[in-house]
Design an enzyme around this catalytic site. Structure first.
Site, PDB file in Angstrom:
ATOM      1  N   LEU A  69       0.815  -1.223   0.000  1.00  0.00           N
ATOM      2  CA  LEU A  69       0.000   0.000   0.000  1.00  0.00           C
ATOM      3  C   LEU A  69       0.848   1.272   0.000  1.00  0.00           C
ATOM      4  O   LEU A  69       0.318   2.368  -0.154  1.00  0.00           O
ATOM      5  CB  LEU A  69      -0.977  -0.009   1.177  1.00  0.00           C
ATOM      6  CG  LEU A  69      -2.061  -1.097   1.114  1.00  0.00           C
ATOM      7  CD1 LEU A  69      -2.930  -1.081   2.377  1.00  0.00           C
ATOM      8  CD2 LEU A  69      -2.937  -0.943  -0.122  1.00  0.00           C
ATOM      9  N   ARG A  70       2.172   1.110   0.213  1.00  0.00           N
ATOM     10  CA  ARG A  70       3.150   2.205   0.028  1.00  0.00           C
ATOM     11  C   ARG A  70       3.103   3.337   1.052  1.00  0.00           C
ATOM     12  O   ARG A  70       3.927   4.239   0.978  1.00  0.00           O
ATOM     13  CB  ARG A  70       3.039   2.817  -1.380  1.00  0.00           C
ATOM     14  CG  ARG A  70       3.248   1.836  -2.522  1.00  0.00           C
ATOM     15  CD  ARG A  70       4.623   1.228  -2.502  1.00  0.00           C
ATOM     16  NE  ARG A  70       4.865   0.402  -3.701  1.00  0.00           N
ATOM     17  CZ  ARG A  70       5.445  -0.784  -3.674  1.00  0.00           C
ATOM     18  NH1 ARG A  70       5.881  -1.282  -2.526  1.00  0.00           N
ATOM     19  NH2 ARG A  70       5.637  -1.456  -4.777  1.00  0.00           N
ATOM     20  N   HIS A 240       4.571 -15.775  -3.158  1.00  0.00           N
ATOM     21  CA  HIS A 240       4.710 -15.812  -4.631  1.00  0.00           C
ATOM     22  C   HIS A 240       5.605 -16.923  -5.207  1.00  0.00           C
ATOM     23  O   HIS A 240       6.649 -16.651  -5.800  1.00  0.00           O
ATOM     24  CB  HIS A 240       5.164 -14.453  -5.185  1.00  0.00           C
ATOM     25  CG  HIS A 240       6.185 -13.705  -4.388  1.00  0.00           C
ATOM     26  ND1 HIS A 240       7.391 -14.231  -4.011  1.00  0.00           N
ATOM     27  CD2 HIS A 240       6.184 -12.427  -3.911  1.00  0.00           C
ATOM     28  CE1 HIS A 240       8.075 -13.335  -3.341  1.00  0.00           C
ATOM     29  NE2 HIS A 240       7.366 -12.222  -3.255  1.00  0.00           N
ATOM     30  N   ASP A 313       0.318  -9.673  -4.576  1.00  0.00           N
ATOM     31  CA  ASP A 313       1.585  -8.931  -4.638  1.00  0.00           C
ATOM     32  C   ASP A 313       1.387  -7.606  -5.384  1.00  0.00           C
ATOM     33  O   ASP A 313       2.276  -7.154  -6.127  1.00  0.00           O
ATOM     34  CB  ASP A 313       2.713  -9.755  -5.276  1.00  0.00           C
ATOM     35  CG  ASP A 313       4.101  -9.181  -4.971  1.00  0.00           C
ATOM     36  OD1 ASP A 313       4.194  -8.192  -4.213  1.00  0.00           O
ATOM     37  OD2 ASP A 313       5.098  -9.731  -5.485  1.00  0.00           O
TER      38      ASP A 313
HETATM   39  O1  DOR Z   1       8.002  -7.320  -7.670  1.00  0.00           O
HETATM   40  C1  DOR Z   1       8.034  -7.088  -6.479  1.00  0.00           C
HETATM   41  N1  DOR Z   1       7.661  -5.887  -5.992  1.00  0.00           N
HETATM   42  N2  DOR Z   1       8.447  -8.034  -5.638  1.00  0.00           N
HETATM   43  C2  DOR Z   1       8.645  -7.783  -4.333  1.00  0.00           C
HETATM   44  O2  DOR Z   1       9.024  -8.680  -3.625  1.00  0.00           O
HETATM   45  C3  DOR Z   1       8.424  -6.431  -3.778  1.00  0.00           C
HETATM   46  C4  DOR Z   1       7.486  -5.683  -4.588  1.00  0.00           C
HETATM   47  C5  DOR Z   1       7.497  -4.205  -4.296  1.00  0.00           C
HETATM   48  O3  DOR Z   1       7.483  -3.819  -3.134  1.00  0.00           O
HETATM   49  O4  DOR Z   1       7.478  -3.413  -5.254  1.00  0.00           O
HETATM   50 ZN    ZN Z   2       8.106 -10.566  -2.543  1.00  0.00          ZN
END
Ligand code: DOR
Ligand code: ZN
Length: 443
Positions: A69-70, A240, A313
């Site tokens: 969610l950043r 994943h 993810d």
């Molecule tokens: O592709 C990915 N993006 N794999 C991850 O493990 C982290 C994620 C991200 O936080 O952007």
């Molecule tokens: Zn990951």
């Protein structure tokens, strides 16, 4: 309003789990009656909102065990509110938020902040995941018990984005969470085998001249962690899964009684490393897209239960982190609003899963793994009305710019996908109606 005291909603004509159509009456956020009893009770009641759902499938609200969610830190890419909107539109009623934020969600304070932001958005239940190690640096354990004992009641811990690669730290983390029935969600990637990696190591990476991320880098960690979980008798969840070899390892571990669960993403069920031809970084993701044989093995494993759940993810990235050369781009893809449709395309349409199976892998089991009460429950009297209405006959074309996320990095741009979420209910309150976010939901 459908959530006020004594106010009821009658969903007519929908088919729970895609089976026999049955009316469902919701009162005060709870399923009050199902079938003929619901129809009859609605006739007797005074204030009933009726939703005509003929031809629609009714499922328990979806639960995502793996969402980015950043917030805090990258509110330009996504916020808890915009990610919650994407989730509700995708049919979710609960999401688990990964801790690779800035600051890292590695203390009671930060996980409580994320919890509160989710409560303020009021669109889905947001359950924070706590980091395993301080700052996700893989050096020392974070305060797992403090996060577990906080208002956020964290039960899932992960350094996702990075692997807990130190076997001693992994052992200690597994031991530690046993006390409160927690689970370590591992991002399985041996860092020494993936230094500088850009995509799956195979024929395509050789042709393109890109540094490869070999399947063994995932499989070596899964093998080790299953052995560690056996040794300490603790619960491991593998994020994943992306390779056929990983499926074999999980199957073998489950056969000998290891307490392990595994997830697969929608993108790993549909896309392959051939997408890297053209160097469009929208297809850069970690772990990377693999081969046709891997995709086939992942689908089969999800159908037979070797893989327990689908997790998105969902990884929003700002345009400057995606619209650049491949090597410089951040890995990750949007997923919340397309997940159900991709699962229908890859699993339901080919006859690998029915709607009961979809409910299991996208709602019931993720809620159980995350220890989340009130979600992934049966569509039955007395249960919280966390529900999603799906139009199984609809088809729609994905447009990143039209998604609710602040970012637009969908790998499914321009694709026509089956099945559309038309309604979502969080404890009886509509968050999505007619396929759109309910206006004033924050009021
Ligand atoms: O592709 C990915 N993006 N794999 C991850 O493990 C982290 C994620 C991200 O936080 O952007
Ligand atoms: Zn990951």
């Amino acid at each position: 309003m459908s959530n006020g005291h004594g106010v009821s909603t009658l969903i007519t004509g929908a088919a729970p789990y895609g089976e026999e159509a049955a009316d469902v009456l919701i009162t005060d956020g709870v399923i009050a009656a199902v079938g003929a009893a619901a129809t009859a009770a609605a006739k007797r009641a005074t204030d009933v909102e009726v939703i005509d759902a003929d031809g629609l499938v009714l499922l328990p609200g979806l639960v995502d065990l793996h969402t980015h969610l950043r917030e805090p830190g990258r509110e330009d890419a996504e916020t808890v509110e915009t990610g919650s909107a994407a989730a509700a539109l995708g049919g979710y009623t609960a999401v688990f938020a990964m801790p690779n934020t800035d600051p890292t969600a590695d203390t009671a304070g930060v996980v409580e902040q994320v919890l509160r932001l989710g409560e303020d958005a009021r669109l889905v239940d947001v359950r924070p995941i706590g980091a395993v190690t301080v700052g996700r640096k893989g050096e020392r354990l974070a305060e797992l018990a403090a996060m577990a004992g906080s208002a956020a009641q964290v039960r899932v811990f992960s350094d996702d984005g990075d692997c807990v690669s130190d076997p001693l730290l992994m052992r200690r983390a597994l031991e530690y969470v046993k006390a409160f029935d927690g689970v370590i969600a591992q991002h399985a990637q041996e860092p020494r085998l993936t230094a500088g990696a850009q995509m799956h190591e195979g024929d395509v990476s050789a042709t393109l001249g890109m540094t490869g991320w070999p399947a063994v880098a995932e499989e070596a960690i899964i093998a080790r962690d299953c052995l560690l979980a056996d040794h300490v008798g603790s619960r491991l969840h593998v994020c994943h899964l992306s390779t056929a070899g990983s499926v074999e390892l999980i199957a073998a571990a489950k056969a000998r009684g290891t307490r392990v669960t595994a997830e697969v993403t929608p993108h790993h069920l549909l896309l392959t490393d051939a997408r890297a031809i053209g160097y469009d970084p929208v297809f850069k993701v970690n772990p990377p897209l693999r081969t046709d044989a891997d995709v086939a093995a992942l689908r089969k494993a999800l159908a037979d239960g070797t893989i327990d759940i689908v997790a998105t993810d969902h990884a929003p990235h700002a345009s400057e982190d995606k619209e650049c050369e491949w090597d410089a781009a951040s890995p990750g893809m949007l997923g919340l609003q397309t997940a159900l449709s991709v699962v229908v395309a890859t699993m339901v349409e080919p006859g690998l899963l029915d709607w009961r199976g979809v409910a299991a892998v996208m709602s019931e089991r993720p809620a159980a793994i995350g220890g989340l009460a009130g979600h992934g429950r049966p569509i039955a009297v007395g249960e919280p009305a966390n529900l999603v209405l799906v139009d199984p006959a609809a088809r729609w074309t994905v447009r990143g710019a039209e998604l609710a996320s602040l970012s637009a990095n969908t790998p499914f741009e321009g694709m026509e996908l089956p099945a559309k979420v038309v309604g979502t209910f969080l404890r009886g309150r509509r968050t999505v109606a007619g396929g759109a976010l309910v206006a004033g939901v924050n009021a």
